[in-house]
Design a protein around this motif. Structure first.
Motif, PDB file in Angstrom:
ATOM      1  N   GLY A   1       0.780  -1.220   0.000  1.00  0.00           N
ATOM      2  CA  GLY A   1       0.000   0.000   0.000  1.00  0.00           C
ATOM      3  C   GLY A   1       0.818   1.279   0.000  1.00  0.00           C
ATOM      4  O   GLY A   1       0.262   2.364   0.202  1.00  0.00           O
ATOM      5  N   GLN A   2       2.120   1.155  -0.239  1.00  0.00           N
ATOM      6  CA  GLN A   2       2.991   2.320  -0.153  1.00  0.00           C
ATOM      7  C   GLN A   2       3.578   2.683  -1.511  1.00  0.00           C
ATOM      8  O   GLN A   2       3.337   2.011  -2.512  1.00  0.00           O
ATOM      9  N   SER A   3       4.344   3.763  -1.502  1.00  0.00           N
ATOM     10  CA  SER A   3       5.035   4.198  -2.706  1.00  0.00           C
ATOM     11  C   SER A   3       6.352   3.427  -2.872  1.00  0.00           C
ATOM     12  O   SER A   3       6.637   2.502  -2.110  1.00  0.00           O
ATOM     13  N   LEU A   4       7.128   3.813  -3.840  1.00  0.00           N
ATOM     14  CA  LEU A   4       8.378   3.125  -4.144  1.00  0.00           C
ATOM     15  C   LEU A   4       9.552   3.837  -3.493  1.00  0.00           C
ATOM     16  O   LEU A   4       9.632   5.068  -3.488  1.00  0.00           O
ATOM     17  N   THR A   5      10.492   3.047  -2.984  1.00  0.00           N
ATOM     18  CA  THR A   5      11.695   3.569  -2.345  1.00  0.00           C
ATOM     19  C   THR A   5      12.922   2.923  -2.968  1.00  0.00           C
ATOM     20  O   THR A   5      12.975   1.693  -3.086  1.00  0.00           O
ATOM     21  N   LEU A   6      13.888   3.729  -3.330  1.00  0.00           N
ATOM     22  CA  LEU A   6      15.112   3.215  -3.933  1.00  0.00           C
ATOM     23  C   LEU A   6      15.954   2.489  -2.895  1.00  0.00           C
ATOM     24  O   LEU A   6      16.236   3.039  -1.824  1.00  0.00           O
ATOM     25  N   ILE A   7      16.343   1.246  -3.218  1.00  0.00           N
ATOM     26  CA  ILE A   7      17.232   0.481  -2.350  1.00  0.00           C
ATOM     27  C   ILE A   7      18.686   0.796  -2.693  1.00  0.00           C
ATOM     28  O   ILE A   7      19.490   1.153  -1.842  1.00  0.00           O
ATOM     29  N   ALA A   8      19.012   0.638  -3.985  1.00  0.00           N
ATOM     30  CA  ALA A   8      20.409   0.807  -4.389  1.00  0.00           C
ATOM     31  C   ALA A   8      20.524   0.922  -5.899  1.00  0.00           C
ATOM     32  O   ALA A   8      19.620   0.535  -6.645  1.00  0.00           O
ATOM     33  N   THR A   9      21.646   1.465  -6.319  1.00  0.00           N
ATOM     34  CA  THR A   9      22.039   1.495  -7.722  1.00  0.00           C
ATOM     35  C   THR A   9      22.977   0.324  -7.960  1.00  0.00           C
ATOM     36  O   THR A   9      23.979   0.174  -7.240  1.00  0.00           O
ATOM     37  N   ALA A  10      22.646  -0.497  -8.955  1.00  0.00           N
ATOM     38  CA  ALA A  10      23.481  -1.657  -9.277  1.00  0.00           C
ATOM     39  C   ALA A  10      24.540  -1.239 -10.276  1.00  0.00           C
ATOM     40  O   ALA A  10      24.237  -0.924 -11.421  1.00  0.00           O
ATOM     41  N   ASN A  11      25.775  -1.216  -9.872  1.00  0.00           N
ATOM     42  CA  ASN A  11      26.870  -0.752 -10.711  1.00  0.00           C
ATOM     43  C   ASN A  11      27.552  -1.949 -11.375  1.00  0.00           C
ATOM     44  O   ASN A  11      27.930  -2.913 -10.689  1.00  0.00           O
ATOM     45  N   GLN A  12      27.730  -1.867 -12.669  1.00  0.00           N
ATOM     46  CA  GLN A  12      28.355  -2.960 -13.395  1.00  0.00           C
ATOM     47  C   GLN A  12      29.834  -3.041 -13.065  1.00  0.00           C
ATOM     48  O   GLN A  12      30.558  -2.054 -13.211  1.00  0.00           O
ATOM     49  N   GLY A  13      30.256  -4.192 -12.561  1.00  0.00           N
ATOM     50  CA  GLY A  13      31.660  -4.418 -12.277  1.00  0.00           C
ATOM     51  C   GLY A  13      32.163  -3.847 -10.974  1.00  0.00           C
ATOM     52  O   GLY A  13      33.361  -3.927 -10.676  1.00  0.00           O
ATOM     53  N   SER A  14      31.293  -3.276 -10.175  1.00  0.00           N
ATOM     54  CA  SER A  14      31.721  -2.745  -8.881  1.00  0.00           C
ATOM     55  C   SER A  14      30.575  -2.879  -7.874  1.00  0.00           C
ATOM     56  O   SER A  14      29.473  -3.276  -8.216  1.00  0.00           O
ATOM     57  N   GLU A  15      30.869  -2.538  -6.634  1.00  0.00           N
ATOM     58  CA  GLU A  15      29.882  -2.689  -5.574  1.00  0.00           C
ATOM     59  C   GLU A  15      28.703  -1.739  -5.786  1.00  0.00           C
ATOM     60  O   GLU A  15      28.873  -0.616  -6.277  1.00  0.00           O
ATOM     61  N   ALA A  16      27.531  -2.188  -5.400  1.00  0.00           N
ATOM     62  CA  ALA A  16      26.334  -1.354  -5.523  1.00  0.00           C
ATOM     63  C   ALA A  16      26.416  -0.155  -4.583  1.00  0.00           C
ATOM     64  O   ALA A  16      27.114  -0.178  -3.569  1.00  0.00           O
ATOM     65  N   THR A  17      25.675   0.884  -4.936  1.00  0.00           N
ATOM     66  CA  THR A  17      25.583   2.103  -4.118  1.00  0.00           C
ATOM     67  C   THR A  17      24.252   2.086  -3.400  1.00  0.00           C
ATOM     68  O   THR A  17      23.211   2.173  -4.048  1.00  0.00           O
ATOM     69  N   TYR A  18      24.261   2.004  -2.082  1.00  0.00           N
ATOM     70  CA  TYR A  18      23.061   1.847  -1.284  1.00  0.00           C
ATOM     71  C   TYR A  18      22.549   3.188  -0.768  1.00  0.00           C
ATOM     72  O   TYR A  18      23.330   4.079  -0.421  1.00  0.00           O
ATOM     73  N   GLU A  19      21.221   3.296  -0.689  1.00  0.00           N
ATOM     74  CA  GLU A  19      20.579   4.467  -0.128  1.00  0.00           C
ATOM     75  C   GLU A  19      20.535   4.342   1.392  1.00  0.00           C
ATOM     76  O   GLU A  19      20.704   3.256   1.962  1.00  0.00           O
ATOM     77  N   SER A  20      20.291   5.475   2.019  1.00  0.00           N
ATOM     78  CA  SER A  20      20.203   5.497   3.472  1.00  0.00           C
ATOM     79  C   SER A  20      19.134   4.524   3.951  1.00  0.00           C
ATOM     80  O   SER A  20      18.016   4.504   3.433  1.00  0.00           O
ATOM     81  N   GLY A  21      19.489   3.716   4.932  1.00  0.00           N
ATOM     82  CA  GLY A  21      18.550   2.755   5.486  1.00  0.00           C
ATOM     83  C   GLY A  21      18.664   1.360   4.899  1.00  0.00           C
ATOM     84  O   GLY A  21      18.003   0.440   5.374  1.00  0.00           O
ATOM     85  N   PHE A  22      19.487   1.210   3.878  1.00  0.00           N
ATOM     86  CA  PHE A  22      19.678  -0.091   3.237  1.00  0.00           C
ATOM     87  C   PHE A  22      21.163  -0.442   3.270  1.00  0.00           C
ATOM     88  O   PHE A  22      22.007   0.411   3.010  1.00  0.00           O
ATOM     89  N   VAL A  23      21.477  -1.704   3.622  1.00  0.00           N
ATOM     90  CA  VAL A  23      22.871  -2.122   3.756  1.00  0.00           C
ATOM     91  C   VAL A  23      23.150  -3.372   2.932  1.00  0.00           C
ATOM     92  O   VAL A  23      22.259  -4.185   2.676  1.00  0.00           O
ATOM     93  N   ILE A  24      24.408  -3.515   2.579  1.00  0.00           N
ATOM     94  CA  ILE A  24      24.823  -4.598   1.694  1.00  0.00           C
ATOM     95  C   ILE A  24      24.605  -5.961   2.328  1.00  0.00           C
ATOM     96  O   ILE A  24      24.273  -6.921   1.630  1.00  0.00           O
ATOM     97  N   ASP A  25      24.777  -6.075   3.627  1.00  0.00           N
ATOM     98  CA  ASP A  25      24.614  -7.380   4.274  1.00  0.00           C
ATOM     99  C   ASP A  25      23.176  -7.877   4.166  1.00  0.00           C
ATOM    100  O   ASP A  25      22.944  -9.081   4.109  1.00  0.00           O
ATOM    101  N   LYS A  26      22.229  -6.970   4.153  1.00  0.00           N
ATOM    102  CA  LYS A  26      20.820  -7.328   4.078  1.00  0.00           C
ATOM    103  C   LYS A  26      20.357  -7.490   2.631  1.00  0.00           C
ATOM    104  O   LYS A  26      19.557  -8.361   2.327  1.00  0.00           O
TER     105      LYS A  26
END
Lengths: 111, 113
Positions: free
Chosen positions: A40-65
């Motif tokens: 029932g909610q809107s959309l929230t960005l988790i991360a940008t998936a970068n080709q060949g390198s680690e993803a870039t995470y938004e505040s509140g989201f972590v790589i381990d999760k």
């Protein structure tokens, strides 16, 4: 415009387990993103998936999760790790070329 | 960071009437404003978008207007049909940063036959 597919389309999982979601694009794209849409909610960005390198995470989201892979310009995966009922959401892959487009989503229910 | 406010949260119209959904944004650097239609159980479908160098864009029954000074943009649907019933989302981004869409809260549009 790019055509985006996701697997699985839906899943029901037990708490404590992990699920990997796949996103496939029919053409090479530079920018790929993962979003979450809670019930029932809107959309929230988790991360940008970068080709060949680690993803870039938004505040509140972590790589381990939410570990993300982007092995090439047409494919990415998002893993939801150690799931709890609060992770029940629709997970959406998005690409941006001349326009921002979304895949059909993966509806995840965690029991 | 960017913040997008969308109104109304629900909108009910009679078939054939017009529907207008409004969004405001906070970051004057934002330059890309897409609108999405989401039907139950489906992903968001891009229906129209506008960039900051344009004030208005139209595609058949759908139009979007942008007021950069006031930092608001609106979706106009004319001659509504029952199949227009869905949740509509506006979004804003600074395009050259590669997406990072910030979404409004959504508007549930109901078109009554």
């Amino acid at each position: 415009s790019a055509v985006i597919s996701q697997k699985p389309s839906r899943d029901i999982c037990q708490r404590g387990t992990s699920l990997t979601i796949q996103c496939q694009v029919d053409s090479q794209v530079t920018m790929m993103f993962w979003y979450r849409q809670q019930p029932g909610q809107s959309l929230t960005l988790i991360a940008t998936a970068n080709q060949g390198s680690e993803a870039t995470y938004e505040s509140g989201f972590v790589i381990d999760k939410f570990p993300i892979s982007r092995p090439n310009l047409t494919f990415s995966t998002l893993t939801v790790s150690n799931m709890s009922p609060e992770d029940s959401s629709i997970y959406l892959c998005s690409v941006e070329e001349s326009q921002a487009l979304f895949g059909p989503g993966t509806r995840l229910t965690v029991l | 960071g960017e913040n997008v406010e969308q109104h109304p949260s629900t909108l009910s119209v009679q078939e054939g009437d017009s529907a207008v959904i409004k969004c405001t944004y906070s970051d004057s650097a934002s330059n890309y404003f897409p609108w999405y239609k989401q039907e139950l159980g489906k992903g968001p479908q891009l229906i129209i978008d506008i960039r900051s160098n344009v004030g208005e864009k139209k595609d058949q029954r759908i139009a979007v207007t942008l007021n950069k000074t006031a930092k608001h943009f609106s979706l106009h649907i004319t001659e509504t049909q029952p199949e227009d019933s869905a949740v509509y989302f506006c979004a804003a981004s600074f395009y050259n940063q590669g997406g990072k869409l910030i979404f409004g809260q959504g508007t549930e549009l109901s078109v009554k036959p």
